[in-house]
Design an enzyme around this catalytic site. Structure first.
Site, mmCIF file in Angstrom:
data_model
loop_
_atom_site.group_PDB
_atom_site.id
_atom_site.type_symbol
_atom_site.label_atom_id
_atom_site.label_comp_id
_atom_site.label_asym_id
_atom_site.label_seq_id
_atom_site.Cartn_x
_atom_site.Cartn_y
_atom_site.Cartn_z
ATOM 1 C CE1 TYR A 315 18.845 -46.661 34.706
ATOM 2 C CE2 TYR A 315 20.310 -45.719 36.379
ATOM 3 C CZ TYR A 315 19.939 -45.865 35.057
ATOM 4 O OH TYR A 315 20.651 -45.230 34.072
ATOM 5 C CB CYS A 412 22.916 -57.369 37.279
ATOM 6 S SG CYS A 412 22.046 -56.419 36.037
HETATM 7 C C1 LIG Z 1 18.348 -53.875 38.141
HETATM 8 S S1 LIG Z 1 16.760 -53.196 38.381
HETATM 9 C C2 LIG Z 1 16.959 -52.462 39.954
HETATM 10 C C3 LIG Z 1 15.693 -52.099 40.662
HETATM 11 C C4 LIG Z 1 15.822 -51.825 42.173
HETATM 12 N N1 LIG Z 1 16.938 -50.983 42.480
HETATM 13 C C5 LIG Z 1 15.891 -53.117 42.950
HETATM 14 O O1 LIG Z 1 16.932 -53.450 43.535
HETATM 15 O O2 LIG Z 1 14.863 -53.836 42.980
HETATM 16 C C6 LIG Z 1 16.761 -51.892 37.242
HETATM 17 C C7 LIG Z 1 15.502 -51.071 37.235
HETATM 18 O O3 LIG Z 1 15.707 -50.004 36.316
HETATM 19 C C8 LIG Z 1 14.497 -49.741 35.642
HETATM 20 N N2 LIG Z 1 14.889 -48.989 34.436
HETATM 21 C C9 LIG Z 1 15.288 -49.435 33.232
HETATM 22 N N3 LIG Z 1 15.677 -48.426 32.436
HETATM 23 C C10 LIG Z 1 15.527 -47.297 33.159
HETATM 24 C C11 LIG Z 1 15.780 -45.908 32.915
HETATM 25 N N4 LIG Z 1 16.260 -45.516 31.752
HETATM 26 N N5 LIG Z 1 15.518 -45.021 33.884
HETATM 27 C C12 LIG Z 1 15.011 -45.418 35.079
HETATM 28 N N6 LIG Z 1 14.749 -46.710 35.380
HETATM 29 C C13 LIG Z 1 15.008 -47.643 34.441
HETATM 30 C C14 LIG Z 1 13.896 -51.102 35.437
HETATM 31 O O4 LIG Z 1 12.511 -51.028 35.218
HETATM 32 C C15 LIG Z 1 14.241 -51.773 36.773
HETATM 33 O O5 LIG Z 1 13.240 -51.561 37.718
#
Ligand SMILES: C[S@@+](CC[C@H](N)C(=O)[O-])C[C@H]1O[C@@H](n2cnc3c(N)ncnc32)[C@H](O)[C@@H]1O
Length: 461
Positions: A315, A412
């Site tokens: 993610y 979060c």
């Molecule tokens: C809380 S954010 C964290 C992003 C990064 N770690 C940061 O601190 O900026 C969660 C991220 O997970 C991505 N995401 C959502 N579902 C996902 C999945 N099933 N697999 C991979 N990424 C995913 C979202 O697009 C988002 O960028």
């Protein structure tokens, strides 16, 4: 089955928690009642206005015993605007509540026993901290353009001139857009009728770069007189990008997939921990840059790196955590579902001369099991930072099969974090450290980091 509360009756209750929207939660014979404006520790009287099968909603009628943390909100629309929810709770009270919430969730949902009080990193100045604003646009009764935030639990727009959580430049941007729309008779979007043009104004402000992006989200192909709006916005110091986002769907999702650059760059830059990041409108970027540095530095510290590790950053968004780690380890592999974010992540690695980070687009729960099956991927450290719903079980299972020495879980949502921690403990991990970080002052949201180590099914490290 008879419920312990009846609609239109008044009940006295003690508030023992806050809901995800900052409402106080009291209980009548175990039946949860959500009461907006009530604070933990308060004894209140509430009129029951809505009763569901397992919970109800009450309207605050009287505070019988007031929380010592209750304060007067500084924002004139704090009581109606849903943009933030806890301005009536002193910041000291918010921090104490958030640390306790994570502890309670880990004990109640995660099954951990007798956790000591958790440390929390708060902000020195918990105001004006956001680098991203999403203002819905609508029409007032007399046809005026309304730009602001949704009212609590509704999509009615509370017209806002000033927001104390946002960068002050937003007040100027919104004033310009409002005047432009009224002067050129540009219609606002009507959600109910799915008619009208301008839906949202999204802004991003790079805290360290000073670069500003304004994104106008429209239900159409073109913004009439767009060049006039560009001319006016360009005069604001720092604006380097004005883009249109096309969203013609009848949906609550703010952004559509197509972005058209009206003027300037298609991304803005910001710097965190000495690394420069390029951020496109569709990519996730943490909203509180001051606390993001605190969060990432703590995640790196918790991982206790030696320098020869292989790290998976799941993610990964635009690769922020990946690049923080890349400077200190052998290699990093990041996975993220949004293709634009991975384009940003690759550019960010290149731009910063980081050659030991690679990225792949896809759902973590699909990519990691596949890469494990095909290539037998290994890792010393895995970092996960999922959205609020947490990780899919198949991913947690694969993480346990990979069996990294350390797992750093950034979350979060402490409820889904606790749920996933319980699964990981069953699969052989142990919780070693927990740190709460306040990324979202004045709201009920809490960010936390948990360090887990893999001990194997026999429990030995
Ligand atoms: C809380 S954010 C964290 C992003 C990064 N770690 C940061 O601190 O900026 C969660 C991220 O997970 C991505 N995401 C959502 N579902 C996902 C999945 N099933 N697999 C991979 N990424 C995913 C979202 O697009 C988002 O960028």
């Amino acid at each position: 089955m008879e419920l312990p509360v009846e609609k239109n009756e008044i009940y006295e209750m003690t508030i023992d928690a806050l809901g995800s929207n900052g409402e106080g939660i009291g209980r009548i014979d175990g039946f949860a009642v959500f009461v907006e404006g009530a604070l933990p520790g308060e004894v209140i009287r509430a009129l029951i206005v809505n009763v569901k099968k397992s919970y109800g909603y009450g309207k605050l009628v009287e505070i019988v015993s007031k929380s010592p943390y209750r304060v007067e909100p500084c924002c004139p629309v704090a009581k109606t605007c849903g943009g933030c929810q806890l301005q009536h709770f002193s910041y000291e009270g918010q921090l104490a509540y958030k640390a306790k919430k994570v502890k309670d969730d880990l004990e109640r949902i995660g099954g951990l026993k007798n956790i000591e009080d958790l440390p929390i990193f708060g902000m020195e100045n918990p105001w004006r901290y956001r680098n991203k604003a999403q203002f819905p646009v609508g029409s007032g009764r007399e046809g005026s353009t309304e730009i602001g935030f949704y009212a609590k639990r509704s999509h009615r727009i509370v017209d806002t001139q000033v927001c104390f959580l946002q960068n002050p430049v937003n007040d100027e941007i919104i004033a310009i857009v409002r005047e432009f729309m009224e002067e050129y008779k540009i219609s606002s979007y009507d959600e109910g009728k799915h008619k009208g043009l301008v839906r949202h104004i999204l802004t991003r402000v790079g805290r360290n770069s000073g670069q500003i992006m304004v994104c106008v989200v429209i239900n159409g192909k073109k913004l009439p007189y767009g060049e006039v709006l560009v001319e006016r916005l360009r005069k604001i110091n720092g604006v380097v990008s004005v883009v249109l986002n096309i969203n013609k769907d009848q949906t609550n999702v703010i952004l559509g997939k197509k972005v058209i650059t009206l003027w300037g760059k298609s991304t803005i830059e910001d710097a965190l921990g000495g690394i420069i990041f390029e951020i496109s409108p569709l990519s996730f970027y943490q909203v509180n840059p001051v606390q993001t540095e605190v969060l990432y530095n703590k995640a790196v510290e918790m991982a206790g790196l030696k320098g020869d590790e292989t790290v998976l950053d799941l993610y990964c968004g635009i690769g922020t955590i990946s690049l923080f780690f890349a400077k200190k380890v052998k290699k990093v592999f990041g996975v993220e579902i949004v293709p634009e974010a991975i384009i940003d992540a690759r550019k960010n690695a290149e731009r910063n001369g980081i050659e030991n980070a690679s990225f792949e687009v896809g759902a973590a729960e699909e990519v990691i099991p596949r890469v494990f099956d095909e290539q037998g991927i290994t890792a010393n450290v895995i970092v996960v930072d999922p959205p609020r719903k947490g990780c899919e079980q198949v991913l947690l299972d694969t993480i346990a099969t990979i069996a990294p020495e350390k797992l750093v879980y950034v979350s979060c949502n402490s409820a889904t974090l606790a749920r996933d921690v319980a699964i990981l403990i069953e699969r052989g991990f142990q919780v070693k450290d927990v740190q709460v970080v306040d990324q979202f002052p004045m709201t009920g949201h809490v960010e936390s980091i948990i360090l887990m180590t893999y001990c194997g099914s026999d429990g030995k490290e």
